[in-house]
Design an enzyme around this catalytic site. Structure first.
Site, PDB file in Angstrom:
ATOM      1  N   GLU A 227       9.816  17.611  -2.461  1.00 15.87           N
ATOM      2  CA  GLU A 227       9.056  18.776  -1.982  1.00 15.87           C
ATOM      3  C   GLU A 227       9.781  19.403  -0.789  1.00 15.87           C
ATOM      4  OE1 GLU A 227       4.828  17.937  -1.635  1.00 15.87           O
ATOM      5  OE2 GLU A 227       4.693  17.590  -3.796  1.00 15.87           O
ATOM      6  N   GLU A 362       5.405  13.971 -10.192  1.00 17.40           N
ATOM      7  CA  GLU A 362       4.081  13.719  -9.591  1.00 17.40           C
ATOM      8  C   GLU A 362       3.057  14.509 -10.391  1.00 17.40           C
ATOM      9  OE1 GLU A 362       3.699  14.028  -5.310  1.00 17.40           O
ATOM     10  OE2 GLU A 362       5.756  13.328  -4.999  1.00 17.40           O
ATOM     11  N   GLN A 412      -0.598   7.947  -8.404  1.00 19.66           N
ATOM     12  CA  GLN A 412       0.415   6.968  -8.135  1.00 19.66           C
ATOM     13  C   GLN A 412      -0.028   5.621  -8.705  1.00 19.66           C
ATOM     14  OE1 GLN A 412       2.048   6.755  -4.253  1.00 19.66           O
ATOM     15  NE2 GLN A 412       1.970   8.941  -3.864  1.00 19.66           N
TER      16      GLN A 412
HETATM   17  O1  AHR Z   1       1.305  11.826  -3.904  1.00 17.74           O
HETATM   18  C1  AHR Z   1       0.929  12.186  -2.624  1.00 17.74           C
HETATM   19  C2  AHR Z   1       1.811  13.278  -2.033  1.00 17.74           C
HETATM   20  O2  AHR Z   1       1.677  14.446  -2.773  1.00 17.74           O
HETATM   21  C3  AHR Z   1       3.287  13.007  -2.043  1.00 17.74           C
HETATM   22  O3  AHR Z   1       3.700  12.272  -0.951  1.00 17.74           O
HETATM   23  C4  AHR Z   1       3.874  14.389  -1.982  1.00 17.74           C
HETATM   24  O4  AHR Z   1       5.135  14.469  -2.613  1.00 17.74           O
HETATM   25  C5  AHR Z   1       2.825  15.250  -2.651  1.00 17.74           C
HETATM   26  O5  AHR Z   1       2.528  16.355  -1.892  1.00 17.74           O
END
Ligand code: AHR
Length: 563
Positions: A227, A362, A412
C-alpha cells in the site's frame, strides 16, 4: 449441431427469461391453467461447458496473509517453545496440522502496513538478543493502554527463520513483503541474501545457519512495499514506480527466478494502476520485465447501503446483522469481479502480452471492533456463515478469472479479519471460512471451465426500496475426469433448485458437500467449535442433465466423475 458459446448463452438466457415469465404469470394469476408445462420448469440452470477452458487455476489463489498485527503472530501462530500448548519449535501445532489439511499454498508476511516499519535484521540471530520494538499497530485502542504485551512491543521472537519454518510445516511457500518506506534498498538485497544465499557462501548464510537453517529458504515471492499509496509511504504512483525500479534492480538471484510483486491499487483506484505503469515506462519498455505481479487490495466493509463512505461509520457488526446487511456484504464482495476486470484492462494497455498478473493479496470482510475473542486481538472479528458464503463467492471469482489472477491472500489467517482460525491461549478453532477453503481446495491447479449460471434473482427490501441479488453463482474446474463445481446460494431463506447441464460429457457418479446453517449468524465458538461444519449430502447423479437443490445461505461442492 455445433453451437457456439455466444449463441448458447443467448438462447439459454432467452429460454430462462421465458420460463421465469411463465412462472411469474402462473403465480400472479392462479386461476389460469398452466398448460405449458407438464411439470413446473426448473427455476435455475447451470450450464457447464466442458470444452471451454479458461486457464489453470493457480493454487496460489488459495493463499493466506499473516501480518505481525494484534494476535495473528503472538497468541495465533506463535506460542513459544516453552509453552504448554502443543507446538513445533514454538509454532502452534494445531494450526500447522489444520493448514496441511487444506493444502495451503502460500503465506504472506510480515504485513500489511507492518511490513514498511519492519527491519528484518531485528528478527534474526539468537532470540534472547533480539531487540524489542514498538509494533506499527501499538497505538490501536485495543492495546494502546495495555502494558508490555507482544502485540504492542514486539519481542521479535518470531522472525524470518520462524516464519520460514512455519511455512515449511504448513506445506506453504513464503511470500515476503519488503520495507520500502523506511529502509534502503540494500536491506532488501540483504534480506534476499539472508534467505537465499547458498549454505556457507555469505556471512548472512552463516547467520541463517546459526539460527538452525543451513539450507537456503529459496524464497521466490517478494512484495516490494505494501500500500505504497498509504501506510507504505504516502507516495504518488510515479514516485512509487521510481522506488520500485530502484528496489527491483540488480537483486541477487542465487539461481532462482524471483517473482516481484509491485504494490498496487486499492478498490477502484485505476489512477494508481495507470500512473504506476506510466511511471515504469518512463525508463523504457524493458522496465516492465521486473514485474511478476501487481498487488491489489479489496475489503468489503461498507454495509451502510450508500448512507456514508466513512471508514468507521460505514462498517457493520460481525455477528448482529439483519438480512439486508447480509445482502449488502454480498453486493460489496461481488464488486471484486468488475474491479479485477477494470484493473486488468488498464494493465493490458501497457502489457499487451498480458504477462503481468494480478495478486489480490488482501481481501475479506472488515467489521466494527467488538466481536474479537480477546482484548489483544486488534482487527479480530467473529467469523459467521455470512463470511463463509462471502468467501465462497470471492474464491469463485478468482476461479472464473485464472487468466488474470495468479495469487490471492485472504486477510488474515488467524485472530484477525476473515480468519480461518481463532485462538486464545490453549483454545483453538477452525471457522466457517476454513471449511470453505477446505471444500474449494478441489479446484487448486485444475483447469477452469466455463460455467454459466442462469438463475432468478432474489428480491429483498433495501431500506424501503426493492432490491435484487443473484441467487446462484459459482465456478467449475476439471482435472482429468473429475469435475468440481462450487456453488453459492446467498438467499437467506430459500433453497434454489437447478438443472445442471454438462456440455461435452456425462456424469457416472458424484458426491455433494454442503456448508449450510439454519441461522445465518451461526459461528463456531471455543465451547461449540463444530457448530458450523460441512456435511456430505446423499446424491447420485448420472447423465448429462442432473438436478441439485442448493440450501439457503449455503456453499456447495459438487464433485462429479465423468465418462
Ligand atoms: O489487513 C489489515 C491492513 O489492511 C493491512 O495492514 C494493510 O495493508 C491494509 O490496509
Amino acid at each position: 449441431m455445433t453451437i457456439t458459446r455466444r449463441k448458447f448463452v443467448r438462447n439459454s438466457s432467452l429460454a430462462l427469461g421465458a420460463a421465469l415469465l411463465a412462472q411469474k404469470t402462473a403465480f400472479a394469476a392462479p386461476y389460469f391453467p398452466t398448460p405449458h408445462f407438464a411439470t413446473p420448469p426448473f427455476a435455475a440452470r447451470i450450464e457447464v461447458i466442458l470444452n471451454e477452458e479458461l486457464g489453470t487455476i493457480s493454487p496460489n489463489i488459495y493463499g493466506h496473509f499473516a501480518e505481525n498485527l494484534g494476535a495473528v503472530v503472538y497468541d495465533g501462530i506463535w506460542v513459544g517453545e516453552n509453552s504448554k500448548i502443543a507446538n513445533v519449535g514454538g509454532i502452534r501445532k494445531s494450526l500447522v496440522d489444520a493448514l496441511q489439511r487444506i493444502s495451503s499454498p502460500v503465506i504472506r508476511w510480515p504485513g500489511g502496513c507492518f511490513a514498511d516499519s519492519y527491519d528484518w535484521k531485528d528478527g534474526v540471530g539468537p532470540a534472547a538478543k533480539r531487540p524489542r520494538r514498538t509494533n506499527f499497530w501499538a497505538g490501536e485502542p485495543l492495546v494502546r493502554d495495555q502494558g508490555n504485551i507482544p502485540q504492542k512491543y514486539d519481542p521479535n521472537e518470531f522472525g524470518t527463520n520462524e516464519f520460514a519454518q512455519f511455512c515449511k510445516l504448513a506445506g506453504s511457500q513464503p511470500y515476503f513483503a519488503a520495507n520500502v518506506r523506511s529502509l534502503p534498498a540494500t536491506d532488501f538485497y540483504r534480506w534476499v541474501e539472508y534467505c537465499n544465499s547458498p549454505a556457507g557462501s555469505t556471512t548472512l548464510a552463516d547467520l541463517r545457519a546459526a539460527s538452525g537453517s543451513k539450507d537456503p529458504f529459496n524464497v521466490r515471492y517478494w512484495g516490494i512495499g505494501n500500500e505504497s499509496w498509504g501506510c507504505g509511504g504516502e507516495m504518488t504512483p510515479g514516485e512509487y514506480a521510481t522506488e520500485y525500479r530502484r528496489f527491483a534492480a540488480w537483486v541477487p538471484q542465487y539461481g532462482m527466478d524471483l517473482s516481484f510483486i509491485a504494490s498496487g491499487p486499492n478498490d477502484a483506484e485505476y489512477k494508481w494502476t495507470r500512473g504506476f505503469f506510466e511511471g515504469m515506462l518512463q525508463k523504457g519498455p524493458n522496465s516492465l520485465n521486473s514485474i511478476w505481479g501487481l498487488s491489489m487490495h479489496y475489503y468489503s466493509w461498507n454495509l451502510s447501503r450508500g448512507r456514508t463512505r466513512d471508514w468507521n461509520d460505514g462498517k457493520g457488526d460481525a455477528v448482529k446483522f439483519e438480512p439486508v446487511e447480509w445482502y449488502e456484504l454480498m453486493r460489496e464482495a461481488d464488486k471484486l469481479e468488475s474491479l479485477i476486470e477494470g484493473h486488468w484492462q488498464v494493465m493490458n494497455e501497457f502489457d499487451a502480452k498480458r504477462r503481468i498478473k494480478l495478486v489480490v493479496d488482501e481481501w475479506g470482510p472488515w467489521y466494527k471492533p467488538g466481536s474479537e475473542v480477546a482484548p489483544t486481538h486488534i482487527l479480530g472479528q467473529m467469523i459467521t456463515q455470512r463470511d463463509a458464503v462471502m468467501s465462497g463467492l470471492t474464491l469463485d471469482i478468482f476461479n472464473r478469472n485464472p487468466d488474470k489472477v495468479t495469487m490471492a491472500n485472504c486477510a488474515q489467517l488467524i485472530n484477525c479479519l476473515n480468519s480461518l482460525f481463532l485462538a486464545n491461549g490453549d483454545r483453538f478453532l477452525t471457522t466457517p471460512v476454513y471449511h470453505v477453503f477446505q471444500m474449494y481446495a478441489a479446484h487448486q491447479g485444475a483447469q477452469a471451465v466455463r460455467a454459466e449460471f442462469l438463475a432468478p434473482s432474489i428480491s429483498y427490501d433495501r431500506d424501503g426500496k426493492p432490491a435484487t441479488f443473484w441467487s446462484l453463482k459459482g465456478s467449475a474446474s476439471l482435472r482429468g475426469k473429475d469435475l468440481a463445481i462450487t456453488v453459492v446460494n446467498p438467499d437467506v431463506s430459500q433453497p434454489h433448485e437447478a438443472e445442471i447441464n454438462l456440455l461435452g460429457a456425462e456424469a457416472a457418479s458424484g458426491r455433494a458437500t454442503v456448508l449450510a446453517t439454519t441461522d445465518i449468524h451461526a459461528h463456531n465458538t471455543f465451547d461449540a467449535p463444530e457448530a458450523v461444519k460441512p456435511h456430505a449430502e446423499a446424491w447420485s447423479p448420472t447423465g448429462r442433465s442432473i438436478k441439485y437443490t442448493f440450501a439457503p445461505a449455503s456453499i456447495t461442492l459438487l464433485q462429479l466423475k465423468l465418462v
